[in-house]
Write a protein that holds these residues in place. Structure first.
Motif, mmCIF file in Angstrom:
data_model
loop_
_atom_site.group_PDB
_atom_site.id
_atom_site.type_symbol
_atom_site.label_atom_id
_atom_site.label_comp_id
_atom_site.label_asym_id
_atom_site.label_seq_id
_atom_site.Cartn_x
_atom_site.Cartn_y
_atom_site.Cartn_z
ATOM 1 N N HIS A 85 73.433 57.122 62.770
ATOM 2 C CA HIS A 85 72.623 58.089 63.504
ATOM 3 C C HIS A 85 71.428 58.505 62.662
ATOM 4 C CE1 HIS A 85 76.625 58.411 65.358
ATOM 5 N NE2 HIS A 85 75.920 58.503 66.463
ATOM 6 N N LEU A 86 70.331 58.818 63.328
ATOM 7 C CA LEU A 86 69.117 59.245 62.641
ATOM 8 C C LEU A 86 69.364 60.601 61.989
ATOM 9 C CD1 LEU A 86 66.092 58.640 62.098
ATOM 10 C CD2 LEU A 86 65.590 59.945 64.163
ATOM 11 N N GLU A 87 69.192 60.646 60.664
ATOM 12 C CA GLU A 87 69.341 61.908 59.927
ATOM 13 C C GLU A 87 68.007 62.612 59.774
ATOM 14 O OE1 GLU A 87 71.320 60.971 56.210
ATOM 15 O OE2 GLU A 87 73.145 61.833 57.054
ATOM 16 N N GLY A 88 66.933 61.846 59.649
ATOM 17 C CA GLY A 88 65.620 62.454 59.475
ATOM 18 C C GLY A 88 64.547 61.395 59.384
ATOM 19 N N SER A 89 63.327 61.842 59.374
ATOM 20 C CA SER A 89 62.200 60.918 59.251
ATOM 21 C C SER A 89 61.071 61.609 58.500
ATOM 22 C CB SER A 89 61.725 60.465 60.634
ATOM 23 O OG SER A 89 61.229 61.564 61.377
ATOM 24 N N LEU A 129 62.329 56.268 58.317
ATOM 25 C CA LEU A 129 63.442 56.836 59.056
ATOM 26 C C LEU A 129 64.706 56.676 58.225
ATOM 27 C CD1 LEU A 129 61.277 55.790 61.191
ATOM 28 C CD2 LEU A 129 63.108 55.994 62.817
ATOM 29 N N GLU A 130 65.507 57.734 58.150
ATOM 30 C CA GLU A 130 66.742 57.715 57.371
ATOM 31 C C GLU A 130 67.932 57.857 58.311
ATOM 32 O OE1 GLU A 130 66.765 60.427 54.055
ATOM 33 O OE2 GLU A 130 64.593 60.228 53.864
ATOM 34 N N GLY A 165 70.186 52.286 54.547
ATOM 35 C CA GLY A 165 70.219 53.317 55.578
ATOM 36 C C GLY A 165 68.826 53.765 55.959
ATOM 37 N N THR A 166 67.826 52.926 55.685
ATOM 38 C CA THR A 166 66.439 53.309 55.966
ATOM 39 C C THR A 166 65.718 52.224 56.742
ATOM 40 O OG1 THR A 166 65.617 52.384 53.889
ATOM 41 C CG2 THR A 166 66.244 54.719 53.882
ATOM 42 N N LEU A 167 64.755 52.654 57.514
ATOM 43 C CA LEU A 167 63.856 51.766 58.244
ATOM 44 C C LEU A 167 62.452 52.309 58.001
ATOM 45 C CD1 LEU A 167 63.473 49.456 60.303
ATOM 46 C CD2 LEU A 167 63.780 51.141 62.107
ATOM 47 N N THR A 168 61.608 51.501 57.353
ATOM 48 C CA THR A 168 60.277 51.966 56.957
ATOM 49 C C THR A 168 59.216 51.022 57.502
ATOM 50 O OG1 THR A 168 61.224 52.828 54.910
ATOM 51 C CG2 THR A 168 58.828 52.607 54.991
ATOM 52 N N GLY A 169 58.185 51.592 58.097
ATOM 53 C CA GLY A 169 57.033 50.829 58.555
ATOM 54 C C GLY A 169 55.814 51.240 57.753
ATOM 55 N N THR A 170 55.065 50.251 57.237
ATOM 56 C CA THR A 170 53.873 50.563 56.452
ATOM 57 C C THR A 170 52.640 50.018 57.142
ATOM 58 O OG1 THR A 170 54.067 48.545 55.128
ATOM 59 C CG2 THR A 170 55.158 50.512 54.272
ATOM 60 N N VAL A 171 51.509 50.684 56.918
ATOM 61 C CA VAL A 171 50.223 50.247 57.452
ATOM 62 C C VAL A 171 49.275 49.997 56.285
ATOM 63 C CG1 VAL A 171 50.422 51.391 59.696
ATOM 64 C CG2 VAL A 171 49.517 52.663 57.795
ATOM 65 N N ILE A 200 67.590 50.360 66.299
ATOM 66 C CA ILE A 200 68.360 49.843 65.169
ATOM 67 C C ILE A 200 69.641 49.195 65.663
ATOM 68 C CG2 ILE A 200 67.478 51.573 63.556
ATOM 69 C CD1 ILE A 200 70.490 52.714 63.763
ATOM 70 N N ILE A 201 70.220 48.414 64.782
ATOM 71 C CA ILE A 201 71.540 47.849 65.011
ATOM 72 C C ILE A 201 72.428 48.430 63.916
ATOM 73 C CG2 ILE A 201 72.910 45.747 65.134
ATOM 74 C CD1 ILE A 201 70.245 44.311 65.880
ATOM 75 N N SER A 202 73.458 49.192 64.319
ATOM 76 C CA SER A 202 74.384 49.795 63.357
ATOM 77 C C SER A 202 75.193 48.709 62.670
ATOM 78 C CB SER A 202 75.355 50.736 64.075
ATOM 79 O OG SER A 202 74.688 51.848 64.575
ATOM 80 N N ALA A 203 75.834 49.078 61.587
ATOM 81 C CA ALA A 203 76.670 48.136 60.842
ATOM 82 C C ALA A 203 77.776 47.559 61.721
ATOM 83 C CB ALA A 203 77.278 48.825 59.623
#
Length: 182
Positions: free
Chosen positions: A23-27, A44-45, A76-82, A97-100
């Motif tokens: 579950h999304l904990e924070g961003s 996203l964490e 446990g993170t998903l990061t997008g950079t520009v 996302i796809i959980s474990a």
């Protein structure tokens, strides 16, 4: 006896997999934030591990897609950079996302970039009120945006309901099976 053991094992395996969702904990930035510094990454964490195939999509609220230079999937993170800092505007972030455990989850949130512009760039633009209007529109539009994780909460609720239903069916089947044997 075999039926009871099978029912217990089935129930335990389903209930543990239901709680293995990430579950999304924070961003960073968080939903509704007004960012006043140059922004090159959206992170996203999640409270669990996420798998390859997870993604993040960023666009302006007017629908203009923002090209992400890189999407990084951590434990446990998903990061997008520009490549360049995001210009002052309001942005919508959609994530999937796809959980474990293989269960897909998705959600969305929005934020506003209102960073100070260097003087050399500021001289070329003569519309300082545009930034103020964007911030005002952001506040108005936030009322219409679903809170981050709303889709995720619906999915979790549905999973709990399905587990309870499955337990009731297994218990009913077990009851009928024991009645027939007598």
């Amino acid at each position: 006896m075999f039926t009871v053991i099978a029912a217990i094992l089935l129930t335990m395996s389903i209930s543990t997999s239901a709680f293995a969702h990430s579950h999304l904990e924070g961003s960073n930035p968080a939903g509704g934030d007004i960012v006043t510094e140059p922004l090159n990454e959206i992170a996203l964490e999640f409270d669990g591990q996420i798998e390859q195939g997870s993604f993040i999509d960023v666009q302006t609220t007017k629908g203009q897609a923002i090209e992400l230079q890189e999407i990084i999937i951590g434990e446990g993170t998903l990061t997008g950079t520009v490549a360049e800092p995001l210009p002052n505007d309001e942005y919508q972030v959609n994530w999937s996302i796809i959980s474990a455990d293989g269960h897909p989850l998705e959600g969305e949130f929005s934020f506003t970039v209102n960073a100070s512009v260097p003087e050399s760039v500021e001289e070329g633009t003569e519309e300082p009120s545009e930034t103020t209007e964007s911030a005002e529109q952001s506040t108005e539009n936030q009322e219409n945006v679903a809170p981050a994780g709303e889709v995720e909460k619906e999915s979790s609720s549905m999973t709990v309901i399905l587990i309870i239903l499955l337990i009731a069916i297994v218990a009913g089947g077990f009851f009928l099976l024991t009645k027939r044997k007598k």
